[in-house]
Design an enzyme around this catalytic site. Structure first.
Site, PDB file in Angstrom:
ATOM      1  N   GLY A  35       0.719  -0.965  -0.072  1.00 18.06           N
ATOM      2  CA  GLY A  35       0.113  -0.036   0.133  1.00 18.06           C
ATOM      3  C   GLY A  35       0.959   1.316  -0.045  1.00 18.06           C
ATOM      4  O   GLY A  35       0.482   2.474   0.431  1.00 18.06           O
TER       5      GLY A  35
ATOM      6  N   GLY B 217       1.760   2.873  -2.203  1.00 20.14           N
ATOM      7  CA  GLY B 217       1.309   4.161  -3.105  1.00 20.14           C
ATOM      8  C   GLY B 217       0.124   4.794  -2.614  1.00 20.14           C
ATOM      9  O   GLY B 217      -0.545   5.775  -3.362  1.00 20.14           O
TER      10      GLY B 217
ATOM     11  N   THR C  36      -3.026  -3.508  -7.429  1.00 19.98           N
ATOM     12  CA  THR C  36      -2.503  -2.982  -6.086  1.00 19.98           C
ATOM     13  C   THR C  36      -2.333  -1.712  -5.784  1.00 19.98           C
ATOM     14  O   THR C  36      -2.910  -0.744  -6.790  1.00 19.98           O
ATOM     15  CB  THR C  36      -0.842  -3.531  -6.239  1.00 19.98           C
ATOM     16  OG1 THR C  36      -0.215  -2.672  -6.677  1.00 19.98           O
ATOM     17  CG2 THR C  36      -0.621  -4.785  -6.848  1.00 19.98           C
ATOM     18  N   CYS C  37      -2.056  -1.361  -4.630  1.00 23.55           N
ATOM     19  CA  CYS C  37      -2.027   0.085  -4.362  1.00 23.55           C
ATOM     20  C   CYS C  37      -0.731   0.281  -3.783  1.00 23.55           C
ATOM     21  O   CYS C  37      -0.326   0.895  -2.886  1.00 23.55           O
ATOM     22  CB  CYS C  37      -2.947   0.521  -3.077  1.00 23.55           C
ATOM     23  SG  CYS C  37      -4.750   0.701  -3.453  1.00 23.55           S
ATOM     24  N   SER C  38       0.248  -0.274  -4.561  1.00 22.15           N
ATOM     25  CA  SER C  38       1.906  -0.422  -4.247  1.00 22.15           C
ATOM     26  C   SER C  38       2.524   0.439  -5.428  1.00 22.15           C
ATOM     27  O   SER C  38       2.105   0.266  -6.378  1.00 22.15           O
ATOM     28  CB  SER C  38       2.533  -1.621  -4.163  1.00 22.15           C
ATOM     29  OG  SER C  38       3.708  -1.624  -3.890  1.00 22.15           O
TER      30      SER C  38
END
Length: 475
Positions: free
Chosen positions: A378, A380, A438-440
């Site tokens: 996470g 990002g 993803t939120c990466s």
């Protein structure tokens, strides 16, 4: 009860001029406060909830480095509020205390609160979060509401901190001078400061619940409230909004309007719903791949809003939205209540974890697209508190963000889990596409996972193998 051997010694030394001089050196952020509303503190219940959150996510240190002992028991909460604004305040306070944990502990030692006071270990977390707020208010007295319910532990800690006011302000100023920093904000790691700056400048995103209201009705409603529709909200301080160029049902607002927006009926009635844009991009990517009667399988979605958005986008289809991994039946009433309020009708919950679902499961024979939202670092995410509230993430998420990154070992574990889930998704013979989101910002969780999965995919009975153009990646 809190008992300070030095309490009387310091309680009579208070000098407003000294406090003013010391606190001018010790502001908790490096930004100008001109025109900003004066901070007055929080209700007692917010401090208690923040302390319990902090207790669960605080950075644990080796025995040689322990400055302050924390108990294992949470504070008794008198009112578990479901109000999101209450929760937001508590999480934000806990997250702030976590970022400054080392500094706050040092201040407590340097000011002689520890070890000169006899303080029960289980109150240490409460002292930390209240100290953060105390210095953030420039050590000014908290303004209490007449009808506010008081909590004895909060009152005791507040009295203790007030009695050490000068010592605390001096310790904070010395800390700032030691690090040659304009404020303790500048002592934070650069990655954390950049993240905070980014969070303060990024716009807000909200999707329109077209099951309840049309985009035109939303525009007109906002215009009646003084909002003007523009092409871009970047660097605009007025009450404006814009339509996102990638998602037709997503609106963009300047970040400073959050407090104003959350109190209007459009949001209270679930006609507009705040959510990170990456999630909206993901569901729109799925929608673009569907035919009228195709089903969707959503994997590892902690966010009920993402499920709801997917449901609303397919409301006019005969599609079903299958959601796996919701194992706790205790959440069923909350899920059903939320989906009913939003107007979702085509959602089916699967109790199994994704890895345990057979690729030829009879329920999923019409699934044409799998939306995979794996657990990730996470990193990002610009605002971790909002992400936790909206995506129902674990509070451990805050710990990594408070440090500006995660360990290499944890990153490798996450990447391996993501790879296993992605390769399992690619084994569903009837599925024609996988949307991986993803939120990466870490390549190890994105490009590397996708590349490895494509290289080692098991074709099985699949007519056409996946390729990089078919496997979409939303960051």
């Amino acid at each position: 009860m809190l008992n300070s051997t030095g309490e009387l010694e310091f309680s009579n030394e208070e000098d407003p001029e000294i406090i003013s001089q010391l606190t001018s050196l010790a502001l908790s952020d490096g930004k100008s406060s001109a025109g900003a509303p004066e901070k007055t503190g929080y209700p007692d219940s917010v401090y208690v909830m923040a302390a319990n959150i902090f207790q669960g996510i605080r950075i644990e240190k080796s025995a040689q480095k322990v400055l302050i002992k924390y108990g294992n028991e949470p504070l008794r909460s008198f009112s578990e509020s479901e109000d999101q604004s209450f929760q937001r305040l508590s999480y934000e306070l806990a997250f702030s205390a976590l970022k400054y944990q080392d500094i706050l502990e040092t201040i407590l030692i340097d000011s002689c609160i520890f070890p000169s006071t006899t303080i029960p270990d289980h109150l240490s977390s409460l002292i930390i979060v209240m100290l953060y707020d105390f210095q953030d208010r420039k050590f000014q007295t908290r303004v209490l509401s007449d009808n506010e319910e008081s909590i004895s532990e909060v009152q005791e800690v507040e009295n203790l901190l007030n009695s050490f006011k000068i010592k605390l302000a001096a310790a904070l100023a010395r800390c700032r001078i030691k690090h040659d920093a304009l404020s303790i904000y500048h002592i934070l790691p650069e990655t954390v400061r950049k993240q905070e700056l980014r969070a303060s400048t990024l716009p807000l995103y909200a999707w329109i619940n077209t099951c309840k209201i049309s985009p035109e009705e939303v525009y007109n409603n906002l215009k009646r409230r003084g909002y003007n529709k523009v092409k871009s909200v970047l660097h605009i301080d007025d009450k404006v909004f814009a339509v996102d160029q990638h998602c037709y049902d997503v609106l963009i607002f300047p970040s400073h309007l959050k407090n104003d927006l959350i109190n209007i009926d459009l949001f209270k009635d679930y006609k507009l719903i705040f959510q990170d844009k990456s999630r909206s991009l993901a569901v729109h990517s799925v929608k673009a791949l569907l035919n009228m009667d195709d089903d969707i399988l959503m994997v590892n979605t902690g966010s009920w809003y993402t499920v709801a958005h997917m449901s609303i986008l397919t409301n006019n289809n005969t599609s079903k939205v299958f959601v796996c991994g919701v194992q706790s039946q205790a959440k069923d009433p909350d899920l059903k209540t939320l989906f009913t309020k939003i107007g979702c009708k085509n959602i089916e919950i699967l109790r199994e974890t994704f890895i345990n679902i057979e690729t030829k499961d009879h329920r999923l024979q019409k699934v044409k697209v799998i939306l995979l939202l794996p657990r990730c670092s996470g990193l990002g995410v610009s605002n971790p508190v909002e992400f936790i509230l909206n995506e129902h993430e674990d509070t451990e998420f805050l710990k990594d963000h408070s440090q500006g990154g995660i360990s290499v070992d944890k990153l490798h574990i996450l990447a391996q889990q993501q790879y296993e889930q992605l390769t399992h998704a690619m084994k569903f013979t009837k599925a024609q596409a996988v949307v991986y989101c993803t939120c990466s910002v870490c390549p190890e969780e994105n490009e590397a996972v996708v590349k490895k999965a494509l290289e080692f995919q098991d074709l099985g009975n699949k007519v056409q193998p996946y390729s990089g153009t078919l496997l979409r990646q939303c960051l």
